[in-house]
Structures are given as structure tokens and as C-alpha cells.
Design a protein around this motif. Structure first.
Motif, PDB file in Angstrom:
ATOM      1  N   TYR A 120      17.026 -45.923  41.994  1.00 26.93           N
ATOM      2  CA  TYR A 120      16.668 -46.734  40.826  1.00 26.93           C
ATOM      3  C   TYR A 120      15.188 -47.117  40.786  1.00 26.93           C
ATOM      4  N   PRO A 121      14.601 -47.673  41.858  1.00 26.89           N
ATOM      5  CA  PRO A 121      13.165 -47.946  41.794  1.00 26.89           C
ATOM      6  C   PRO A 121      12.339 -46.679  41.612  1.00 26.89           C
ATOM      7  N   ALA A 122      12.807 -45.557  42.185  1.00 26.21           N
ATOM      8  CA  ALA A 122      12.112 -44.292  41.966  1.00 26.21           C
ATOM      9  C   ALA A 122      12.164 -43.902  40.499  1.00 26.21           C
ATOM     10  N   ALA A 123      13.327 -44.095  39.877  1.00 27.86           N
ATOM     11  CA  ALA A 123      13.485 -43.763  38.459  1.00 27.86           C
ATOM     12  C   ALA A 123      12.596 -44.632  37.583  1.00 27.86           C
ATOM     13  N   MET A 124      12.571 -45.938  37.830  1.00 28.49           N
ATOM     14  CA  MET A 124      11.747 -46.835  37.023  1.00 28.49           C
ATOM     15  C   MET A 124      10.265 -46.512  37.177  1.00 28.49           C
ATOM     16  N   SER A 125       9.856 -46.143  38.386  1.00 28.82           N
ATOM     17  CA  SER A 125       8.462 -45.761  38.602  1.00 28.82           C
ATOM     18  C   SER A 125       8.115 -44.495  37.834  1.00 28.82           C
ATOM     19  N   LEU A 126       9.024 -43.518  37.846  1.00 27.06           N
ATOM     20  CA  LEU A 126       8.793 -42.279  37.109  1.00 27.06           C
ATOM     21  C   LEU A 126       8.758 -42.520  35.605  1.00 27.06           C
ATOM     22  N   VAL A 127       9.665 -43.366  35.104  1.00 25.81           N
ATOM     23  CA  VAL A 127       9.681 -43.681  33.673  1.00 25.81           C
ATOM     24  C   VAL A 127       8.375 -44.359  33.273  1.00 25.81           C
ATOM     25  N   ARG A 128       7.895 -45.286  34.111  1.00 24.90           N
ATOM     26  CA  ARG A 128       6.629 -45.965  33.822  1.00 24.90           C
ATOM     27  C   ARG A 128       5.479 -44.966  33.812  1.00 24.90           C
ATOM     28  N   SER A 129       5.452 -44.045  34.769  1.00 22.93           N
ATOM     29  CA  SER A 129       4.396 -43.030  34.827  1.00 22.93           C
ATOM     30  C   SER A 129       4.407 -42.155  33.582  1.00 22.93           C
ATOM     31  N   GLU A 130       5.618 -41.726  33.192  1.00 29.66           N
ATOM     32  CA  GLU A 130       5.721 -40.900  32.001  1.00 29.66           C
ATOM     33  C   GLU A 130       5.363 -41.692  30.743  1.00 29.66           C
ATOM     34  N   GLY A 131       5.714 -42.971  30.714  1.00 29.84           N
ATOM     35  CA  GLY A 131       5.337 -43.799  29.576  1.00 29.84           C
ATOM     36  C   GLY A 131       3.836 -43.903  29.431  1.00 29.84           C
ATOM     37  N   ASP A 132       3.135 -44.067  30.555  1.00 28.29           N
ATOM     38  CA  ASP A 132       1.672 -44.121  30.509  1.00 28.29           C
ATOM     39  C   ASP A 132       1.077 -42.766  30.142  1.00 28.29           C
ATOM     40  N   ARG A 133       1.654 -41.690  30.688  1.00 26.83           N
ATOM     41  CA  ARG A 133       1.120 -40.350  30.416  1.00 26.83           C
ATOM     42  C   ARG A 133       1.280 -39.967  28.955  1.00 26.83           C
ATOM     43  N   THR A 134       2.426 -40.321  28.362  1.00 24.92           N
ATOM     44  CA  THR A 134       2.685 -39.946  26.979  1.00 24.92           C
ATOM     45  C   THR A 134       2.149 -40.960  25.979  1.00 24.92           C
ATOM     46  N   GLY A 135       1.690 -42.115  26.477  1.00 26.35           N
ATOM     47  CA  GLY A 135       1.177 -43.139  25.578  1.00 26.35           C
ATOM     48  C   GLY A 135       2.255 -43.966  24.920  1.00 26.35           C
ATOM     49  N   ARG A 136       3.465 -43.886  25.429  1.00 26.74           N
ATOM     50  CA  ARG A 136       4.568 -44.664  24.878  1.00 26.74           C
ATOM     51  C   ARG A 136       4.850 -45.818  25.822  1.00 26.74           C
ATOM     52  N   HIS A 137       4.578 -47.043  25.349  1.00 28.93           N
ATOM     53  CA  HIS A 137       4.708 -48.208  26.222  1.00 28.93           C
ATOM     54  C   HIS A 137       6.130 -48.373  26.742  1.00 28.93           C
ATOM     55  N   ALA A 138       7.129 -48.105  25.913  1.00 27.57           N
ATOM     56  CA  ALA A 138       8.520 -48.251  26.334  1.00 27.57           C
ATOM     57  C   ALA A 138       9.345 -47.091  25.786  1.00 27.57           C
ATOM     58  N   PRO A 139       9.564 -46.017  26.590  1.00 23.34           N
ATOM     59  CA  PRO A 139      10.397 -44.898  26.131  1.00 23.34           C
ATOM     60  C   PRO A 139      11.852 -45.323  26.027  1.00 23.34           C
ATOM     61  N   GLY A 140      12.225 -45.833  24.845  1.00 27.16           N
ATOM     62  CA  GLY A 140      13.515 -46.483  24.667  1.00 27.16           C
ATOM     63  C   GLY A 140      14.705 -45.607  24.993  1.00 27.16           C
ATOM     64  N   ALA A 141      14.686 -44.341  24.576  1.00 32.21           N
ATOM     65  CA  ALA A 141      15.841 -43.476  24.813  1.00 32.21           C
ATOM     66  C   ALA A 141      16.086 -43.279  26.302  1.00 32.21           C
TER      67      ALA A 141
END
Length: 480
Positions: A120-141
């Protein structure tokens, strides 16, 4: 002059499979044991007061391991932590499958807790990284899918456990971890990035002393909650002393395990942690206590008891999918708290030894509303409130508070049920659930900061531009 508009970068969907399968390991194992406890007790001739350690052992290990795994993720990146967790999970599955005694089963649950807390912490870290990379503050889906796998799917655990017990035996509830962990190893090795974008080139040193003090404080408190005896009254004293020493250590440490100063200054995040504790307390009191009553008080088989939770699972998934893309969270939390109060009241006022199955199904459907709303809302709140550079450890700490609530629920269930889950016992448990759900509602209503979560990225960036992120730290956004 011609302006070229670049197409926004998309979330790397190759990450979804390892993220979702890895994140489902812990919630499935926390709930699958609910229908296996009675068969295990019969197999080893153990009372309910002993088999409750099958629940508590995993939560004790997970509660300590979650923030540690998150800190390791923040330090070394998600990939090595994720893969190490998968290896531990497979090992626990093997040990539990062939365990000759209840003590070995408890040890396997400890290993299982440490292994499954990594994803879970690995997943949240990856989601945050991808959110920053794509410019989407909160990838809701993606956050919605993660919430479904981390909390809502937990309700499917009893149904899966009942099926496995019918097909084989209670040992199959441990064996199922072997193929799941193998899938995590393969998918993680193939798709997870070898270095997270935000990870530093040189790993930071771990605050070993801080980690040890945190573990002593948490274990002292939770063991006493699990076994509240006069002879163990010294444990809370040790927990308090270790907690004070931990706070002093973290305030003086250059690179602390948990940044106490920043956390103390981030009241919205603290409120999210407390809501998680209260919400999980009610949720797991329902999953563990109500399922045990269905077997011993209502006379259903493990598979039948598990199937009666399927409406909760289906409702939770549907609610998460329908509401997940809506960024506002305050309304979700209020509805979730009210639904928990309604379920608790229904168990107290309606449930009897001869209650029709249709009524039990109706209660299960209402119970699905908070399952689909609460975890998702708290997760999205944390995503917005936590320091991005400590997303892994913040996410781990969220789970720690949640599993502390699960420990409280397990202790209350064991104390109120005693040797058998009677109808009187489930009514007393319902009163306990009602109190916890009311606390959850009060924490939500009084938290004015929730109204700010879910604003558009423009408003969010504008607001943070003048005061930085949580604790006064500026939050950077990586261009796509």
C-alpha cells in the motif's frame, strides 16, 4: 506565433496490475480469517480467547510495519520494498499451510502482516509520482481503484474464506497467499520502475532508534489492548515512556522516521488519522463480530456467513465506482458515518437468533455504503494533506491508525463475546459500534478543513502558493 498544445501525459497503466494485486493482499488476509477462526479453534481445541491472536498478531505486525515500510519506500523507492513484501507473504503462506499448532499459525500471521503491509505505501508513492509526472494533482480513477482493493475488497474475504474452507479446509486460507504473492513477484519485477522519480540518488539513513521506540510504544499499547489484564498494567506505562522518548528523539533527529514537528502542525492530516481509527473500529467490529455471530448465534455455516457479506462487498464497490471521480470528500464521510450508525442501531434493535435472512441481507447492503465511501474519502484526504516527499510513510501511518481501530474492534469482540458469540454479545457489540460511529461523525462534522479538499487544481495551487504544503513546506509539481 503559433502555440503548440501538448497532450497531457497519461498514467502508466502497466503499474495498475502490480499495484492492485499487491494492495489486495493485506485486506483479504485481515478479513478471510473471520470465517476460519471457528474451524481452527475446533481443529486445535482452542478457546476463542486464544484464536483471537490470529487476528491481533497480524494487526500488531501490520501496525508497526506499515509506517516502516512507508519510510523504506520513501528512502529506497517502491520496487525493492514491494518485492521483499511479496517474498515474506509467500513464506507466510507456506508456513501457515503446514502449521502443526496454533502457535505456528500465529507466527505465520505475524510474517503475513509484515509482508502484506509493503504494497500500500508503495502504491501510494507510485500514484503520487505518476500524478506529478502527468501534472494531475489527484488521479481520481486510480485512487478509486486503490480504495476498492484496500478496503472494499476486504469484505469479500469472508466469502472467499468460506469457499476455500468448503473446497479444502482452513489451511487453504493460508495457501491462497502463495499464488497471489507469486503474481506480485512477477508483475513487480517486470513493471515496477527500478528507481522512483522522486527517490534520491543516495539513500537516506534510517532512523533506527526512532523506529525502535515507535515499535515499543505501539506494541506496548496494542498488546495491553489485546490482553487487558491487571498483571500487564505496566505495558501502557512502558508505551507512554517510549512514546515520550520517541517524540524527543524525532524532534532532534535530522532525518526522522516520522517528522513529529510537521505532523503536529498538520491538524487536517491528524484528523484524517483519527477518522480512520474510528471508521475501521466500526467496520471490523462488523466484519469480525457479526460474522462470528452469524455462525454461532444464527447457526450458519462459514460459507453461508461469508455469502451474507457479499451484498456489503457489491454495494461498496458500486458506491466507490459511482462516487470515486467526485473530488469532494466531506459529504462522503458524513454519509458513511450516518450509515455506520444505522447499521449499529439495526443490529442492536432488530437482530435476533431467528431474524430472517432477508433482513440480514438488508443490513449488509446498508453496511456497504461506508465500505465504499469512508476508505476512499480518507485516502483522498491524505493524498491532498500529506507532504509529497513523505507520501509512503504518511500512507503507512494511515493504515497504522486504521489497524489500531481493527485491534480495538477485535478486543471488544473478544471481551463481549467471551467463549461464544451469543445474541446478547452481538447486541453489546452493537452499542460499542454505535459509540465509535458517533465519534466518527463528530470528527467529520467539526473538521472544517474537509471543505477545502477536492477543489480544482487551480484553486489548490493558488491557495498553496502563499503558504506551502503541509507544515509550511512548498509542494513541487513536476512538469509532464
Amino acid at each position: 506565433m503559433t502555440t503548440v498544445t501538448e497532450k497531457p501525459a497519461a498514467f502508466d497503466r502497466r503499474l495498475l496490475a502490480p499495484i492492485m494485486i499487491g494492495s489486495v493482499l493485506n485486506p483479504i488476509n485481515t478479513s478471510i480469517i473471520a470465517v476460519a477462526m471457528v474451524p481452527i479453534a475446533t481443529a486445535f481445541g482452542a478457546p476463542a480467547s486464544s484464536t483471537i491472536w490470529l487476528v491481533s498478531a497480524l494487526y500488531l505486525a501490520t501496525a508497526v510495519g506499515q509506517p516502516l515500510a512507508g519510510r523504506l519506500v520513501d528512502t529506497y523507492g517502491p520496487r525493492p520494498v514491494y518485492l521483499a513484501g511479496a517474498v515474506l507473504t509467500a513464506s507466510a503462506g507456506l508456513v501457515g499451510t503446514f502449521a502443526p499448532s496454533l502457535g505456528v499459525l500465529v507466527a505465520a500471521r505475524v510474517i503475513l502482516g509484515l509482508g502484506t503491509c509493503a504494497a500500500y505505501p508503495a502504491a501510494m508513492s507510485l500514484v503520487r509520482s505518476e500524478g506529478d509526472r502527468t501534472g494531475r494533482h489527484a488521479p481520481g480513477a486510480v485512487l478509486t481503484m486503490l480504495a476498492v482493493t484496500t478496503q472494499t475488497v476486504a469484505v469479500a474475504g469472508p466469502a472467499l474464506g468460506g469457499l476455500l474452507i468448503d473446497l479444502g479446509s482452513w489451511r487453504a486460507t493460508y495457501a491462497i497467499n502463495i499464488p497471489l504473492a507469486a503474481a506480485c513477484l512477477v508483475l513487480g519485477a517486470v513493471y515496477l520502475p527500478r528507481r522512483a522519480p522522486e527517490a534520491r540518488a543516495v539513500p537516506r539513513s534510517l532512523d533506527v532508534v526512532g523506529i525502535a521506540l515507535f515499535a515499543v510504544a505501539l506494541l506496548g499499547l496494542m498488546i495491553f489492548l489485546t490482553v487487558p489484564r491487571v498483571a500487564l498494567v505496566w505495558l501502557p506505562v512502558v508505551a507512554v515512556l517510549a512514546g515520550v522518548a520517541f517524540a524527543v528523539r524525532e524532534l532532534r533527529c535530522a532525518d526522522p522516521f516520522i517528522d513529529v514537528r510537521v505532523l503536529a502542525g498538520n491538524r487536517p492530516l491528524l484528523a484524517t488519522y483519527l477518522r480512520s481509527l474510528a471508521g475501521y473500529t466500526v467496520s471490523y467490529a462488523y466484519v469480525y463480530g457479526f460474522v462470528q455471530w452469524l455462525q454461532e448465534g444464527r447457526g450458519l455455516s462459514p460459507s453461508q456467513a461469508g455469502l451474507l457479506l457479499l451484498p456489503t462487498f457489491v454495494t461498496g464497490v458500486l458506491v466507490s465506482l459511482v462516487t470515486g471521480r467526485r473530488p469532494q470528500i466531506r459529504g462522503k464521510l458524513v454519509v458513511g458515518a450516518v450509515a455506520q450508525i444505522a447499521v449499529s442501531a439495526a443490529i442492536l434493535l432488530i437482530v435476533r437468533g431467528d431474524t430472517p435472512v432477508a433482513v440480514l441481507v438488508a443490513i449488509a447492503v446498508v453496511a456497504g455504503l461506508p465500505q465504499g465511501l469512508v476508505s476512499l474519502a480518507n485516502q483522498n484526504a491524505l493524498y491532498a494533506q500529506a507532504d509529497p516527499t513523505r507520501m509512503g510513510s504518511s500512507a503507512g501511518l494511515l493504515r497504522t491508525f486504521g489497524y489500531l481501530g481493527a485491534i480495538v474492534a477485535a478486543v471488544a469482540t473478544g471481551q463481549l463475546f467471551g467463549e461464544r458469540a451469543s445474541t446478547t454479545g452481538v447486541h453489546e457489540l452493537a452499542v460499542f459500534m454505535l459509540g465509535a460511529a458517533t465519534v466518527f461523525l463528530v470528527l467529520t462534522v467539526l473538521d472544517r478543513s474537509l471543505g477545502r479538499v477536492g477543489r480544482s487544481d487551480r484553486d489548490d495551487v493558488s491557495e498553496r502558493g502563499g503558504r506551502g504544503g503541509p507544515g509550511g513546506r512548498p509542494r513541487s509539481r513536476t512538469a509532464a
